[in-house]
Design a protein around this motif. Structure first.
Motif, PDB file in Angstrom:
ATOM      1  N   ALA A 160     -70.867  -3.013  33.205  1.00 16.73           N
ATOM      2  CA  ALA A 160     -71.664  -3.529  31.837  1.00 16.73           C
ATOM      3  C   ALA A 160     -71.054  -4.662  31.236  1.00 16.73           C
ATOM      4  CB  ALA A 160     -71.959  -2.270  30.906  1.00 16.73           C
ATOM      5  N   LEU A 161     -69.618  -4.658  31.236  1.00 14.50           N
ATOM      6  CA  LEU A 161     -69.126  -6.044  30.414  1.00 14.50           C
ATOM      7  C   LEU A 161     -69.372  -7.098  31.410  1.00 14.50           C
ATOM      8  CD1 LEU A 161     -66.893  -7.131  28.667  1.00 14.50           C
ATOM      9  CD2 LEU A 161     -65.169  -6.352  30.013  1.00 14.50           C
ATOM     10  N   GLY A 162     -69.084  -6.912  32.708  1.00  7.12           N
ATOM     11  CA  GLY A 162     -69.296  -7.949  33.535  1.00  7.12           C
ATOM     12  C   GLY A 162     -68.120  -8.966  33.344  1.00  7.12           C
ATOM     13  N   ASP A 163     -68.682 -10.261  33.260  1.00  8.48           N
ATOM     14  CA  ASP A 163     -67.593 -11.225  33.045  1.00  8.48           C
ATOM     15  C   ASP A 163     -67.583 -11.725  31.515  1.00  8.48           C
ATOM     16  OD1 ASP A 163     -69.984 -12.516  32.968  1.00  8.48           O
ATOM     17  OD2 ASP A 163     -69.543 -14.425  34.180  1.00  8.48           O
ATOM     18  N   ARG A 164     -68.177 -10.791  30.694  1.00  8.56           N
ATOM     19  CA  ARG A 164     -68.210 -11.434  29.232  1.00  8.56           C
ATOM     20  C   ARG A 164     -66.961 -11.169  28.509  1.00  8.56           C
ATOM     21  NH1 ARG A 164     -73.959 -11.826  28.773  1.00  8.56           N
ATOM     22  NH2 ARG A 164     -74.595 -12.611  30.934  1.00  8.56           N
ATOM     23  N   ASP A 165     -66.962 -11.467  27.091  1.00  8.11           N
ATOM     24  CA  ASP A 165     -65.851 -11.367  26.426  1.00  8.11           C
ATOM     25  C   ASP A 165     -65.652  -9.937  25.609  1.00  8.11           C
ATOM     26  OD1 ASP A 165     -64.965 -13.885  27.118  1.00  8.11           O
ATOM     27  OD2 ASP A 165     -66.364 -14.621  25.691  1.00  8.11           O
ATOM     28  N   ALA A 166     -66.989  -9.306  25.403  1.00  9.38           N
ATOM     29  CA  ALA A 166     -66.982  -8.105  24.799  1.00  9.38           C
ATOM     30  C   ALA A 166     -67.985  -7.051  25.117  1.00  9.38           C
ATOM     31  CB  ALA A 166     -66.959  -8.277  23.254  1.00  9.38           C
ATOM     32  N   VAL A 167     -68.092  -6.191  24.809  1.00 12.14           N
ATOM     33  CA  VAL A 167     -69.287  -5.023  25.259  1.00 12.14           C
ATOM     34  C   VAL A 167     -69.292  -4.000  24.017  1.00 12.14           C
ATOM     35  CG1 VAL A 167     -67.883  -3.422  26.648  1.00 12.14           C
ATOM     36  CG2 VAL A 167     -70.347  -3.326  26.917  1.00 12.14           C
ATOM     37  N   VAL A 168     -70.553  -3.818  23.642  1.00  9.67           N
ATOM     38  CA  VAL A 168     -70.979  -2.623  22.727  1.00  9.67           C
ATOM     39  C   VAL A 168     -71.107  -1.283  23.271  1.00  9.67           C
ATOM     40  CG1 VAL A 168     -72.638  -1.946  21.088  1.00  9.67           C
ATOM     41  CG2 VAL A 168     -71.972  -4.231  20.945  1.00  9.67           C
ATOM     42  N   LEU A 169     -70.441  -0.286  22.786  1.00  5.85           N
ATOM     43  CA  LEU A 169     -70.580   0.946  23.364  1.00  5.85           C
ATOM     44  C   LEU A 169     -71.595   1.734  22.410  1.00  5.85           C
ATOM     45  CD1 LEU A 169     -66.964   1.466  24.016  1.00  5.85           C
ATOM     46  CD2 LEU A 169     -68.206   0.447  25.368  1.00  5.85           C
ATOM     47  N   ARG A 170     -72.530   2.091  22.849  1.00  4.96           N
ATOM     48  CA  ARG A 170     -73.682   2.863  22.216  1.00  4.96           C
ATOM     49  C   ARG A 170     -73.189   4.255  21.382  1.00  4.96           C
ATOM     50  NH1 ARG A 170     -78.949   1.824  24.374  1.00  4.96           N
ATOM     51  NH2 ARG A 170     -78.574   0.083  22.945  1.00  4.96           N
ATOM     52  N   GLY A 171     -73.355   4.275  20.336  1.00  3.20           N
ATOM     53  CA  GLY A 171     -73.238   5.349  19.501  1.00  3.20           C
ATOM     54  C   GLY A 171     -71.363   5.557  19.687  1.00  3.20           C
ATOM     55  N   HIS A 172     -70.708   4.486  19.685  1.00  2.00           N
ATOM     56  CA  HIS A 172     -69.169   4.826  19.950  1.00  2.00           C
ATOM     57  C   HIS A 172     -68.450   3.728  19.423  1.00  2.00           C
ATOM     58  CE1 HIS A 172     -66.031   5.323  23.354  1.00  2.00           C
ATOM     59  NE2 HIS A 172     -65.434   5.504  22.257  1.00  2.00           N
ATOM     60  N   GLY A 173     -68.801   2.265  19.674  1.00  2.56           N
ATOM     61  CA  GLY A 173     -67.972   1.080  19.220  1.00  2.56           C
ATOM     62  C   GLY A 173     -68.050   0.237  19.931  1.00  2.56           C
ATOM     63  N   LEU A 174     -66.947  -0.386  20.097  1.00  4.91           N
ATOM     64  CA  LEU A 174     -66.828  -1.749  21.116  1.00  4.91           C
ATOM     65  C   LEU A 174     -65.479  -1.911  21.881  1.00  4.91           C
ATOM     66  CD1 LEU A 174     -64.801  -4.188  19.910  1.00  4.91           C
ATOM     67  CD2 LEU A 174     -66.616  -4.399  18.100  1.00  4.91           C
ATOM     68  N   THR A 175     -65.472  -2.766  22.960  1.00  5.78           N
ATOM     69  CA  THR A 175     -64.253  -3.095  23.757  1.00  5.78           C
ATOM     70  C   THR A 175     -64.455  -4.604  23.707  1.00  5.78           C
ATOM     71  OG1 THR A 175     -64.330  -1.049  24.969  1.00  5.78           O
ATOM     72  CG2 THR A 175     -63.177  -3.089  25.618  1.00  5.78           C
ATOM     73  N   SER A 176     -63.222  -5.141  23.309  1.00  4.33           N
ATOM     74  CA  SER A 176     -63.312  -6.807  23.559  1.00  4.33           C
ATOM     75  C   SER A 176     -62.091  -7.065  24.226  1.00  4.33           C
ATOM     76  CB  SER A 176     -62.986  -7.455  22.064  1.00  4.33           C
ATOM     77  OG  SER A 176     -62.079  -7.219  21.471  1.00  4.33           O
ATOM     78  N   THR A 177     -62.254  -8.253  24.964  1.00  6.44           N
ATOM     79  CA  THR A 177     -60.968  -8.691  25.938  1.00  6.44           C
ATOM     80  C   THR A 177     -60.520 -10.176  25.372  1.00  6.44           C
ATOM     81  OG1 THR A 177     -62.363  -9.781  27.146  1.00  6.44           O
ATOM     82  CG2 THR A 177     -62.108  -7.603  27.558  1.00  6.44           C
ATOM     83  N   GLY A 178     -59.385 -10.484  25.903  1.00  3.65           N
ATOM     84  CA  GLY A 178     -58.942 -11.814  25.507  1.00  3.65           C
ATOM     85  C   GLY A 178     -57.567 -12.205  26.636  1.00  3.65           C
ATOM     86  N   ALA A 179     -57.191 -13.229  26.371  1.00  8.77           N
ATOM     87  CA  ALA A 179     -56.242 -14.033  27.306  1.00  8.77           C
ATOM     88  C   ALA A 179     -54.800 -13.677  26.357  1.00  8.77           C
ATOM     89  CB  ALA A 179     -56.427 -15.218  27.446  1.00  8.77           C
ATOM     90  N   GLY A 180     -55.102 -13.153  25.292  1.00  4.51           N
ATOM     91  CA  GLY A 180     -53.838 -12.748  24.402  1.00  4.51           C
ATOM     92  C   GLY A 180     -54.517 -11.660  23.336  1.00  4.51           C
TER      93      GLY A 180
END
Length: 227
Positions: A160-180
């Motif tokens: 679901a995240l694919g090549d994006r920077d963040a993904v919303v997790l339904r009824g749960h929260g979020l996951t975000s990514t970064g180079a640092g």
């Protein structure tokens, strides 16, 4: 990597955990941050024998583990438990070489906005330029409100995240990514801020409108912005 270097990274991750909690993205003991050390190992916020909660995270709570959650150095997990959702971190790190840090949090506004049918859209401009660009790229949604505690579920989230920077997790929260660590944390904060603003606009009877393309083109590249 020297012990001094590793200790500095533990403090970086622990400070970031405090920021998440201080900004209301992670209450109590929920939420965690990981940082890639090399191809096989990562630092991650673990729960200790005297759990204080994310707001009071100490460098000692940041432990070194491998991609399978095993002890990466003698005694690293003595008295500490890895997060149940460690696969959420490790599956991203396995599949996204561009990612060094993974943030997982439970911002109430992000959950509420998604459940209300409000996506993370580029509705602001210079208010948050990196956040606007992140939203313009698209913030996908992983549609299952489950605990991501095995590689099968983590693989679904990563898809679901694919090549994006963040993904919303339904009824749960979020996951975000970064180079640092700073980038991953700031992305989580941006998603939360846009969710809060979107909810406020709708509550006030307004209509959400994406930033005009001509205004988007006027926004400077965030890499050129000075701190």
């Amino acid at each position: 990597m020297t012990k001094q270097d590793l200790d500095g990274l533990r403090r970086l991750v622990s400070d970031a955990c405090r920021v998440l909690a201080g900004r209301g993205l992670a209450d109590g003991i929920l939420g965690h941050i990981s940082l890639r050390i090399d191809e096989r190992t990562l630092l991650v916020r673990c729960r200790g024998p005297h759990e204080r909660g994310l707001l009071y995270t100490q460098p000692d709570d940041i432990r070194l583990v491998d991609l399978d959650g095993a002890t990466a150095a003698l005694g690293e997990l003595d008295g500490w438990a890895v997060p149940n959702e460690l696969p959420l971190h490790t599956e991203i790190l396995r599949t996204r070489p561009d990612v060094t840090c993974v943030v997982h949090a439970h911002p109430p506004a992000v959950v509420a906005a998604d459940l209300s049918g409000l996506g993370i859209r580029p509705v602001v401009g210079a208010f948050d330029i990196p956040g606007t660009r992140l939203a313009a790229r698209g913030v996908p949604v992983y549609p299952r409100g489950v605990l991501i505690r095995d590689r099968r579920l983590a693989a679904e989230m990563v898809a679901a995240l694919g090549d994006r920077d963040a993904v919303v997790l339904r009824g749960h929260g979020l996951t975000s990514t970064g180079a640092g660590v700073p980038e991953a944390v700031l992305r989580a904060l941006s998603v939360d801020a846009i969710a809060r603003i979107s909810l406020d606009v709708v509550k006030a009877g307004g209509t959400l409108t994406d930033l005009a393309e001509q205004d988007m083109c006027e926004l400077p590249d965030r890499r050129l912005l000075q701190p």
